[in-house]
Scaffold this active site. Structure first.
Site, PDB file in Angstrom:
ATOM      1  N   ASP A 100       0.866  -1.176   0.000  1.00 54.36           N
ATOM      2  CA  ASP A 100       0.000   0.000   0.000  1.00 54.36           C
ATOM      3  C   ASP A 100       0.905   1.229   0.000  1.00 54.36           C
ATOM      4  O   ASP A 100       1.900   1.245   0.719  1.00 54.36           O
ATOM      5  CB  ASP A 100      -0.836  -0.015   1.281  1.00 54.36           C
ATOM      6  CG  ASP A 100      -2.252   0.439   1.065  1.00 54.36           C
ATOM      7  OD1 ASP A 100      -2.422   1.575   0.606  1.00 54.36           O
ATOM      8  OD2 ASP A 100      -3.185  -0.327   1.360  1.00 54.36           O
ATOM      9  N   ASP A 202      -3.288   4.761  -2.138  1.00 53.17           N
ATOM     10  CA  ASP A 202      -4.379   5.272  -1.327  1.00 53.17           C
ATOM     11  C   ASP A 202      -4.896   6.609  -1.878  1.00 53.17           C
ATOM     12  O   ASP A 202      -4.105   7.478  -2.254  1.00 53.17           O
ATOM     13  CB  ASP A 202      -3.830   5.481   0.095  1.00 53.17           C
ATOM     14  CG  ASP A 202      -4.911   5.661   1.128  1.00 53.17           C
ATOM     15  OD1 ASP A 202      -5.685   4.720   1.340  1.00 53.17           O
ATOM     16  OD2 ASP A 202      -4.972   6.753   1.733  1.00 53.17           O
ATOM     17  N   GLU A 264      -6.644   3.667  -5.812  1.00 60.80           N
ATOM     18  CA  GLU A 264      -7.925   3.727  -5.098  1.00 60.80           C
ATOM     19  C   GLU A 264      -8.646   4.988  -5.543  1.00 60.80           C
ATOM     20  O   GLU A 264      -8.174   6.101  -5.278  1.00 60.80           O
ATOM     21  CB  GLU A 264      -7.724   3.773  -3.581  1.00 60.80           C
ATOM     22  CG  GLU A 264      -9.060   3.689  -2.865  1.00 60.80           C
ATOM     23  CD  GLU A 264      -9.078   4.229  -1.438  1.00 60.80           C
ATOM     24  OE1 GLU A 264      -9.977   3.848  -0.681  1.00 60.80           O
ATOM     25  OE2 GLU A 264      -8.216   5.061  -1.092  1.00 60.80           O
ATOM     26  N   HIS A 324     -11.383  -3.202   3.077  1.00 64.94           N
ATOM     27  CA  HIS A 324     -11.340  -2.936   4.513  1.00 64.94           C
ATOM     28  C   HIS A 324     -12.137  -1.700   4.909  1.00 64.94           C
ATOM     29  O   HIS A 324     -12.137  -1.318   6.075  1.00 64.94           O
ATOM     30  CB  HIS A 324      -9.886  -2.787   4.953  1.00 64.94           C
ATOM     31  CG  HIS A 324      -9.205  -1.647   4.260  1.00 64.94           C
ATOM     32  ND1 HIS A 324      -8.972  -1.634   2.901  1.00 64.94           N
ATOM     33  CD2 HIS A 324      -8.746  -0.463   4.725  1.00 64.94           C
ATOM     34  CE1 HIS A 324      -8.414  -0.490   2.578  1.00 64.94           C
ATOM     35  NE2 HIS A 324      -8.259   0.235   3.651  1.00 64.94           N
ATOM     36  N   ASP A 325     -12.769  -1.038   3.935  1.00 66.79           N
ATOM     37  CA  ASP A 325     -13.546   0.174   4.223  1.00 66.79           C
ATOM     38  C   ASP A 325     -15.053  -0.022   4.053  1.00 66.79           C
ATOM     39  O   ASP A 325     -15.824   0.839   4.475  1.00 66.79           O
ATOM     40  CB  ASP A 325     -13.121   1.305   3.273  1.00 66.79           C
ATOM     41  CG  ASP A 325     -11.690   1.745   3.495  1.00 66.79           C
ATOM     42  OD1 ASP A 325     -11.225   1.697   4.657  1.00 66.79           O
ATOM     43  OD2 ASP A 325     -11.029   2.119   2.506  1.00 66.79           O
TER      44      ASP A 325
HETATM   45  C1  NOJ Z   1      -8.476   4.968   2.154  1.00 70.25           C
HETATM   46  C2  NOJ Z   1      -8.158   3.745   2.950  1.00 70.25           C
HETATM   47  O1  NOJ Z   1      -8.631   2.609   2.283  1.00 70.25           O
HETATM   48  C3  NOJ Z   1      -8.782   3.941   4.316  1.00 70.25           C
HETATM   49  O2  NOJ Z   1      -8.750   2.768   5.084  1.00 70.25           O
HETATM   50  C4  NOJ Z   1      -8.082   5.077   4.997  1.00 70.25           C
HETATM   51  O3  NOJ Z   1      -8.694   5.348   6.232  1.00 70.25           O
HETATM   52  C5  NOJ Z   1      -8.120   6.346   4.141  1.00 70.25           C
HETATM   53  N1  NOJ Z   1      -7.833   6.090   2.769  1.00 70.25           N
HETATM   54  C6  NOJ Z   1      -7.106   7.333   4.632  1.00 70.25           C
HETATM   55  O4  NOJ Z   1      -5.817   6.876   4.334  1.00 70.25           O
END
Ligand code: NOJ
Length: 535
Positions: A100, A202, A264, A324-325
């Site tokens: 990442d 990210d 992302e 994971h979000d």
């Molecule tokens: C996206 C990530 O997937 C998430 O988990 C994170 O909290 C935010 N970006 C900030 O880095």
């Protein structure tokens, strides 16, 4: 053998959230040695690449997405030696490792930020986004943090605000200063020189913000729930200049052989695909449609069509079912749909990404407020159950022993285990021939073998029933497949004779149904999926 496809085109990506996969030390938090112990399992899934959520040194305000040192491993996860051993072991098994990269912000404990905040004259002051207070002493503009509250925090010592669109411990870097980009390119080089195979980047579409820091306009279609969504993010997201930054990241990546950049990006498809650039930006802008949209066949059918229509020539598609979000698919779509959903992911055209645990149908785990850890939930307790991401980050369910084989039986896992771990776990599903895990393996095995599936064309087929998705996957000179998925809970008899008269069941979602089917009268049970071999 691979018809010129690159590994990230042909392969399947598996996301590991390192805190939650396997703990080898007994502190209740997963680590790198733990992952090393589970490589046999990952190999048994026939996945090709592992993407690790961040393992860099971090105070863990956002569980590693707040980086204090981009070239060090956090002691919670192990040492650089552990990392080197893992990378080597992954490669020896013919798999790839993707890290990442979090270029948008650092931790407030990063040496760059410590220096930047030390004084207004600091040599690194301009590495972050600092502004004077508004005339009333408040934040410089109306920008909001995605984790609740304003996107600005006042530094008492220097009397200015710094920008953070996530936690206040995640100050945002200023990419209008070329030194910042240069420093980040060195981070890429450091890891590529070590031999990693790529980065998932990210919030790449947020890297640049409006130079004049203009207020964002109100969002006329705000649903009244997520405070951050009340504005249209035209000055903080998807700014045209962001593409120049991404091209710079890609140029460094192209200095190395066979590496991948995955971005992302949460944007509508027509904007998303601009991040392929002219084959000079990211190789795979993550396509989150299956994560974001309602789990309804007509919606998904149209989303696939729109995506296929929008992809630039030579752009390689990709699909994501969970991360994971976002809520786990088995929770969003219902446990009964999880099998069909994985069948969809693994038979669509383009690189699939699986989030750990989805191959055994893990569900969101309700976390009591007192045990919640995720910053957006803690900052907004009144909506913790809506915005909290802890429920999708619980320990992997390996077996039915205390702590599910995730950590030492006497340890306390950093997040509670799912209540169903004694019945839903890898060991049990490994032993059950028709389990979801074995369905996942059957699908990955078929996808790896069949050119129609890993590189063939996609063509929608009209099934005549709203709940049913049907499509063909074909490659000249190879077996053709018809995929039929019931995304609803009613039974149907379909006439798919336009695709052929009979077909052979290659994989049924229950792993029990077998034999040939009559395509003019195809019976499809509730939530059932079939991968049919046509010739
Ligand atoms: C996206 C990530 O997937 C998430 O988990 C994170 O909290 C935010 N970006 C900030 O880095």
């Amino acid at each position: 053998m691979d018809e010129g496809l690159l590994w990230w085109q042909r392969g399947i990506i598996y996301q590991i959230y390192p805190r939650s996969f396997q703990d080898s030390s007994g502190d209740g938090i997963g680590n790198l040695r733990g992952i090393l112990q589970r490589l046999d399992y990952l190999e048994s899934l026939q996945i090709d690449a592992i993407w690790l959520s961040p393992i860099y040194r971090s105070p863990m305000a956002d569980f590693g997405y707040d980086v204090a040192d981009y070239t060090a491993i956090d002691p919670i996860f192990g040492t650089m030696d552990d990392f080197d051993r893992l990378l080597d072991a992954v490669h020896r098994r013919g798999m790839k490792l993707v890290m990442d990269l979090i270029p948008n912000h650092t931790s407030d404990q990063h040496a760059w930020f410590i220096e930047s905040r030390s004084s207004r004259d600091s040599a690194k002051r301009d590495w972050y986004i600092w502004r004077d207070p508004a005339p009333d002493g408040g934040p410089p503009n109306n920008w909001l943090s995605m984790f609740g509250g304003p996107a600005w925090t006042l530094d008492e010592h220097t009397g200015q605000y710094y920008l953070h669109q996530f936690a206040r411990q995640q100050p945002e870097l200023n990419y209008r200063n070329p030194e910042v980009l240069r420093a980040m390119l060195d981070v890429l080089r450091f890891w590529f020189d070590k031999g990693i195979d790529g980065f998932r980047i990210d919030v790449i579409w947020l890297l640049l913000k409006d130079e004049d820091l203009r207020d964002e306009p109100l969002n006329p279609t705000w649903d009244g729930i997520q405070p951050h969504a009340q504005f249209e993010h035209i000055y903080t997201q998807n700014l045209p200049g962001v593409h120049d930054l991404i091209r710079a990241l890609r140029r460094v990546t192209d200095e190395y052989e066979n590496r991948v950049l995955i971005g992302e990006i949460y944007l509508p498809v027509e904007d998303l695909v601009t991040y392929y650039g002219d084959e000079d930006e990211v190789h795979l802008p993550f396509n989150f449609q299956l994560v974001e949209l309602d789990w309804k066949a007509p919606v998904i059918r149209e989303a696939i069509a729109a995506y296929e229509r929008s992809l630039p020539e030579r752009a390689w598609p990709n699909w994501v079912l969970g991360n994971h979000d976002r809520h786990r698919i088995a929770t969003r779509a219902g446990a009964a749909q999880a099998r069909a959903a994985n069948m969809l992911l693994l038979t669509l055209r383009g690189t699939p990404t699986t989030y750990y645990g989805e191959e055994i149908g893990m569900e969101n785990v309700p976390i009591p407020l007192a045990l919640m850890q995720d910053p957006p939930a803690l900052n907004q307790p009144e909506m913790a159950h809506v915005v909290g991401r802890d429920p999708v980050r619980t320990p992997m369910q390996w077996d039915d022993s205390p702590n599910a084989g995730f950590t030492h039986p006497d340890a306390t896992p950093w997040l509670p285990l799912a209540a169903d771990y004694e019945t839903r776990n890898v060991a049990r599903q490994d032993a059950e021939p028709a389990s979801m895990l074995n369905l996942y393996r059957a699908l990955t095995a078929l996808r790896c073998q069949e050119p129609a599936l890993y590189r063939g064309a996609y063509q929608a087929v009209e099934a005549g029933v709203d709940d049913v998705l049907a499509y063909l996957r074909t490659a000249d000179g190879h077996a053709r497949f018809l995929v039929v998925l019931n995304l609803g809970s009613s039974q149907h008899t379909l006439d798919l004779s336009a695709a052929g008269s009979t077909a052979q069941i290659a994989i049924a979602s229950d792993l029990l149904r077998a034999g040939n089917v009559d395509l003019a009268h195809l019976a499809l049970g509730p939530d059932e999926g079939l991968v049919l071999r046509l010739d």
